[in-house]
Scaffold this active site. Structure first.
Site, mmCIF file in Angstrom:
data_model
loop_
_atom_site.group_PDB
_atom_site.id
_atom_site.type_symbol
_atom_site.label_atom_id
_atom_site.label_comp_id
_atom_site.label_asym_id
_atom_site.label_seq_id
_atom_site.Cartn_x
_atom_site.Cartn_y
_atom_site.Cartn_z
ATOM 1 N N LYS A 91 0.860 -0.815 0.358
ATOM 2 C CA LYS A 91 -0.152 -0.287 0.064
ATOM 3 C C LYS A 91 1.304 1.546 -0.158
ATOM 4 O O LYS A 91 2.097 1.652 0.797
ATOM 5 C CB LYS A 91 -1.164 -0.012 1.389
ATOM 6 C CG LYS A 91 -1.538 1.162 1.181
ATOM 7 C CD LYS A 91 -2.861 0.888 -0.040
ATOM 8 C CE LYS A 91 -4.068 2.209 -0.156
ATOM 9 N NZ LYS A 91 -3.383 3.019 -1.073
ATOM 10 N N GLN A 112 7.399 3.775 3.762
ATOM 11 C CA GLN A 112 5.900 3.619 3.872
ATOM 12 C C GLN A 112 5.309 2.167 4.996
ATOM 13 O O GLN A 112 4.502 1.962 5.619
ATOM 14 C CB GLN A 112 5.371 3.180 2.169
ATOM 15 C CG GLN A 112 3.894 3.339 2.444
ATOM 16 C CD GLN A 112 3.250 4.660 2.675
ATOM 17 O OE1 GLN A 112 3.913 5.733 1.562
ATOM 18 N NE2 GLN A 112 2.121 4.611 2.940
ATOM 19 N N LYS A 115 5.400 3.558 8.699
ATOM 20 C CA LYS A 115 4.447 4.171 8.400
ATOM 21 C C LYS A 115 2.646 3.353 8.898
ATOM 22 O O LYS A 115 1.892 3.229 9.298
ATOM 23 C CB LYS A 115 3.955 5.804 7.320
ATOM 24 C CG LYS A 115 3.049 6.389 7.438
ATOM 25 C CD LYS A 115 2.742 7.326 6.358
ATOM 26 C CE LYS A 115 3.945 7.881 5.484
ATOM 27 N NZ LYS A 115 3.551 8.628 4.455
ATOM 28 N N LYS A 127 5.247 1.724 -3.029
ATOM 29 C CA LYS A 127 5.450 3.115 -3.587
ATOM 30 C C LYS A 127 5.800 3.546 -5.197
ATOM 31 O O LYS A 127 6.504 2.457 -5.245
ATOM 32 C CB LYS A 127 6.679 3.892 -2.827
ATOM 33 C CG LYS A 127 6.375 5.681 -3.069
ATOM 34 C CD LYS A 127 5.047 6.262 -2.014
ATOM 35 C CE LYS A 127 4.749 7.664 -2.419
ATOM 36 N NZ LYS A 127 4.147 8.475 -1.293
ATOM 37 N N ASP A 167 0.117 10.970 -4.325
ATOM 38 C CA ASP A 167 1.364 11.611 -3.844
ATOM 39 C C ASP A 167 1.153 12.561 -4.414
ATOM 40 O O ASP A 167 0.554 13.142 -5.599
ATOM 41 C CB ASP A 167 2.195 10.689 -3.623
ATOM 42 C CG ASP A 167 3.641 11.217 -2.586
ATOM 43 O OD1 ASP A 167 3.645 11.137 -1.679
ATOM 44 O OD2 ASP A 167 4.299 11.765 -3.114
ATOM 45 N N SER A 380 -7.184 5.988 2.962
ATOM 46 C CA SER A 380 -6.576 4.827 2.318
ATOM 47 C C SER A 380 -7.638 3.497 3.036
ATOM 48 O O SER A 380 -8.547 2.803 2.146
ATOM 49 C CB SER A 380 -5.803 4.534 1.647
ATOM 50 O OG SER A 380 -5.967 5.681 0.672
HETATM 51 P P1 NDP Z 1 0.586 18.104 -3.927
HETATM 52 O O1 NDP Z 1 1.062 17.545 -5.893
HETATM 53 O O2 NDP Z 1 -0.695 18.014 -4.080
HETATM 54 O O3 NDP Z 1 1.499 18.911 -4.087
HETATM 55 C C1 NDP Z 1 2.118 19.314 -3.616
HETATM 56 C C2 NDP Z 1 3.625 21.032 -3.347
HETATM 57 O O4 NDP Z 1 4.835 20.308 -3.397
HETATM 58 C C3 NDP Z 1 2.945 21.888 -4.216
HETATM 59 O O5 NDP Z 1 3.038 22.823 -3.801
HETATM 60 C C4 NDP Z 1 4.668 22.011 -5.429
HETATM 61 O O6 NDP Z 1 5.234 22.676 -5.675
HETATM 62 C C5 NDP Z 1 5.411 21.340 -4.263
HETATM 63 N N1 NDP Z 1 6.583 20.702 -4.470
HETATM 64 C C6 NDP Z 1 6.396 19.348 -5.189
HETATM 65 N N2 NDP Z 1 8.201 19.143 -5.213
HETATM 66 C C7 NDP Z 1 9.075 20.125 -4.580
HETATM 67 C C8 NDP Z 1 10.821 20.341 -5.162
HETATM 68 N N3 NDP Z 1 10.691 19.577 -5.418
HETATM 69 N N4 NDP Z 1 10.433 21.698 -4.079
HETATM 70 C C9 NDP Z 1 9.471 22.611 -3.967
HETATM 71 N N5 NDP Z 1 8.318 22.165 -3.691
HETATM 72 C C10 NDP Z 1 7.847 21.138 -3.879
HETATM 73 O O7 NDP Z 1 1.718 16.293 -3.472
HETATM 74 P P2 NDP Z 1 0.833 16.345 -2.186
HETATM 75 O O8 NDP Z 1 -0.050 17.603 -1.449
HETATM 76 O O9 NDP Z 1 0.076 15.036 -1.722
HETATM 77 O O10 NDP Z 1 2.347 15.964 -1.144
HETATM 78 C C11 NDP Z 1 3.058 16.456 -0.415
HETATM 79 C C12 NDP Z 1 4.168 15.870 0.597
HETATM 80 O O11 NDP Z 1 3.087 15.175 1.085
HETATM 81 C C13 NDP Z 1 5.023 15.002 -0.248
HETATM 82 O O12 NDP Z 1 6.259 14.775 0.695
HETATM 83 C C14 NDP Z 1 4.100 13.881 -0.576
HETATM 84 O O13 NDP Z 1 4.761 12.909 -0.199
HETATM 85 C C15 NDP Z 1 3.099 13.328 1.427
HETATM 86 N N6 NDP Z 1 2.200 12.799 1.577
HETATM 87 C C16 NDP Z 1 1.138 12.997 0.643
HETATM 88 C C17 NDP Z 1 0.030 12.027 1.177
HETATM 89 C C18 NDP Z 1 -0.914 12.012 0.618
HETATM 90 O O14 NDP Z 1 -2.288 11.373 0.817
HETATM 91 N N7 NDP Z 1 -1.380 12.991 -0.593
HETATM 92 C C19 NDP Z 1 0.309 11.657 2.639
HETATM 93 C C20 NDP Z 1 1.201 12.207 3.131
HETATM 94 C C21 NDP Z 1 2.726 11.997 2.691
HETATM 95 P P3 NDP Z 1 5.021 23.192 -7.305
HETATM 96 O O15 NDP Z 1 3.815 23.386 -7.853
HETATM 97 O O16 NDP Z 1 5.750 23.665 -7.918
HETATM 98 O O17 NDP Z 1 5.735 21.482 -7.453
HETATM 99 O O1 2IT Z 2 2.526 9.071 1.428
HETATM 100 C C1 2IT Z 2 1.874 8.727 1.220
HETATM 101 O O2 2IT Z 2 1.595 7.916 2.805
HETATM 102 C C2 2IT Z 2 0.832 9.039 0.900
HETATM 103 N N1 2IT Z 2 1.292 9.621 -0.235
HETATM 104 C C3 2IT Z 2 -0.659 7.970 0.492
HETATM 105 C C4 2IT Z 2 -0.696 6.902 0.657
HETATM 106 C C5 2IT Z 2 -1.847 5.583 0.051
HETATM 107 O O3 2IT Z 2 -2.101 5.159 0.361
HETATM 108 O O4 2IT Z 2 -3.104 6.377 0.699
#
Ligand code: NDP
Ligand code: 2IT
Length: 448
Positions: A91, A112, A115, A127, A167, A380
């Site tokens: 997952k 993961q 977590k 992943k 992600d 999830s």
């Molecule tokens: P999104 O794609 O929705 O948003 C990502 C954000 O981070 C954007 O604002 C993006 O800016 C910025 N970003 C991405 N890469 C970079 C970089 N290299 N340098 C600076 N800014 C960056 O992603 P999420 O919000 O889903 O994910 C954000 C974080 O949370 C990640 O680390 C992800 O692994 C983690 N995460 C997400 C989960 C989920 O359920 N979605 C669960 C747990 C963790 P720009 O538009 O300029 O790229």
């Molecule tokens: O980093 C994370 O935990 C996620 N991007 C969510 C993974 C999931 O299976 O919901």
């Protein structure tokens, strides 16, 4: 004894996985913190648990061919790292970002495992993703890329095998296109993906879950000092899924959110980003797919700084919600110098090892990603449970489950840290808690 074992394994990992720097970093952080547990339970060395835990069970790398709007043929690289299924089906999310490579996929898959163990649900660690850049792509290009990606991935996933989700760069839209293609090829309507739309099997609150969960975790950390969010100044990095819903929950709890960012720069709104301004940001990012700098055109009292991050803005609490290694040592020092005493990681591994040492030394409330952002994958897990029964839970029910799960993750991490002599250190608590659960499952299931 344990230290020697850890160093030996670490050396082998660096040698056998050359240039996978983020993977080395994630593994080192975990192994170093496991020392007291390995000292207390020498059996893990006998069963070669560290060697087995750090070797993915399966790594799939594949070609993703597609045609752009100019009719040109394009090729990207797709990945799925199925890291460990000791406690449940693989997952974890899918990331579409140009920086994606094997080392990044393996660091995320490794994180993961632990977590998912912390969530208390039955999920293994995985992943995946592609080195594809969604920026500037048309609707058609996004759809055909997702379809091509799934045309290979479908054969490796399934509700009892491996369940991907979103992600960075992968949200509801992309999951919709991928689910459509999965269904078309397999002729199965099932829970092989989570983060689906509500109309066709998605769970209430999945989009909100990571951000809300992160704030619920941080609320528990504050409680240990008898405090709450009301009136606290908070900085957030990123402007995507996790950042938006971290902001929303903080605002609901009476905190003042003063920053958001993206990879181009940061906005600082000293008056606070309220619910109305946040609704505007959500529309900008999710519908118009704009850049955060546009905020200052709409709200001229806010400032925009190009190529900057929020870590030098005075605050009580910081929420890194963008990407890995976005807080370096100097940023951590700035945060502490300006009064920050809580950091909760919405992103995966946003703090470098040197930054983490600064937080630990200053004894602030520091919630590492694998605990603080586990709410996303936890919901999830709840989506998988609903899909398996063909039922749908209410928003209120899922929210109360999420709050309970985040409290449980917090309390388990806190207790475990105490048990191993590191009171208040959530890194030690979370890593040891997750590790013991997975390691014991691996031993019980024999050498597989
Ligand atoms: P999104 O794609 O929705 O948003 C990502 C954000 O981070 C954007 O604002 C993006 O800016 C910025 N970003 C991405 N890469 C970079 C970089 N290299 N340098 C600076 N800014 C960056 O992603 P999420 O919000 O889903 O994910 C954000 C974080 O949370 C990640 O680390 C992800 O692994 C983690 N995460 C997400 C989960 C989920 O359920 N979605 C669960 C747990 C963790 P720009 O538009 O300029 O790229
Ligand atoms: O980093 C994370 O935990 C996620 N991007 C969510 C993974 C999931 O299976 O919901």
């Amino acid at each position: 004894m344990a230290k020697e074992y850890i160093n030996r394994v670490m050396e082998i990992i660096v040698q056998r996985n050359p240039r996978e720097y983020e993977f080395h970093q994630a593994v080192k952080e975990v192994l170093d913190s496991l020392e007291p547990a390995l000292d207390r339970h020498p059996c893990y060395e006998k069963y070669k648990i560290l060697e087995r835990l750090t070797e993915p069970e399966r790594v799939i790398v594949f070609r993703v061919p597609w045609v752009d709007d100019n009719g040109e043929y394009r090729v990207n690289r797709g990945f799925r790292v199925e890291f460990n299924c000791a406690i449940g089906p693989y997952k974890g999310g899918l990331r579409f970002h140009p920086s994606v490579n094997l080392g990044i996929m393996k660091f995320l898959g490794f994180e993961q495992i632990l977590k998912n163990a912390l969530t208390t649900l039955y999920m293994g660690g995985a992943k995946g993703g592609a080195d594809f850049d969604p920026k500037g792509k048309s609707e058609r290009e996004m759809m055909i890329f997702c379809q091509s990606f799934m045309t290979e991935l479908y054969r490796h996933i399934g509700p009892a095998t491996d369940v991907p989700a979103g992600d960075i760069g992968v949200g509801r839209r992309e999951l919709g296109y991928m689910f459509g293609q999965y269904k078309r090829i397999t002729n199965q309507f099932n829970g092989a993906l989570t983060g689906k739309s509500l109309n066709w099997g998605g769970s209430q609150l999945r989009p909100e879950a990571t951000g809300y969960g992160c704030v619920y975790f941080a609320r528990e950390m504050l409680k240990t000092r008898g405090e709450e969010f009301k009136g606290k100044t908070c900085v957030i990095s990123g402007a995507g899924n996790v950042s938006q819903f971290t902001a929303e929950k903080l605002i609901q709890l009476g905190a003042k959110v003063v920053s958001l960012s993206d990879s181009n720069g940061v906005i600082h709104d000293p008056a606070g980003i309220d619910a109305e301004k946040l609704a505007w940001v959500m529309d900008l990012k999710n519908k118009r797919r704009g850049r955060i700098r546009e905020y200052t055109e709409k709200y001229p009292n806010a400032a925009y700084r190009e190529k900057a991050n929020p870590w030098d803005i005075p605050c009580d609490c910081a929420f890194p919600c963008a990407t890995q290694n976005e807080i370096e040592e100097i940023d951590a020092k700035n945060l502490i110098k300006n009064g920050c005493y809580l950091v909760a990681e919405g992103a995966n591994m946003p703090s470098t090892p040197a930054a983490i040492r600064v937080f630990q030394k200053a004894k602030i409330l520091y919630g590492p990603g694998k605990a603080a952002n586990a709410g996303g994958v936890a919901v999830s897990g709840l989506e998988m449970a609903q899909n398996a029964q063909f039922i749908h839970w209410s928003r209120e029910y899922v929210d109360s489950k999420l709050q309970d799960l985040m409290k449980e993750i917090h309390d388990n991490s806190w207790r475990r840290a105490e048990e191993y002599g590191s009171v208040g250190d959530y890194v030690v608590g979370a890593n040891i808690s997750g590790f013991l659960k997975v390691a014991d499952a691996m031993i019980e299931q024999g050498l597989v």
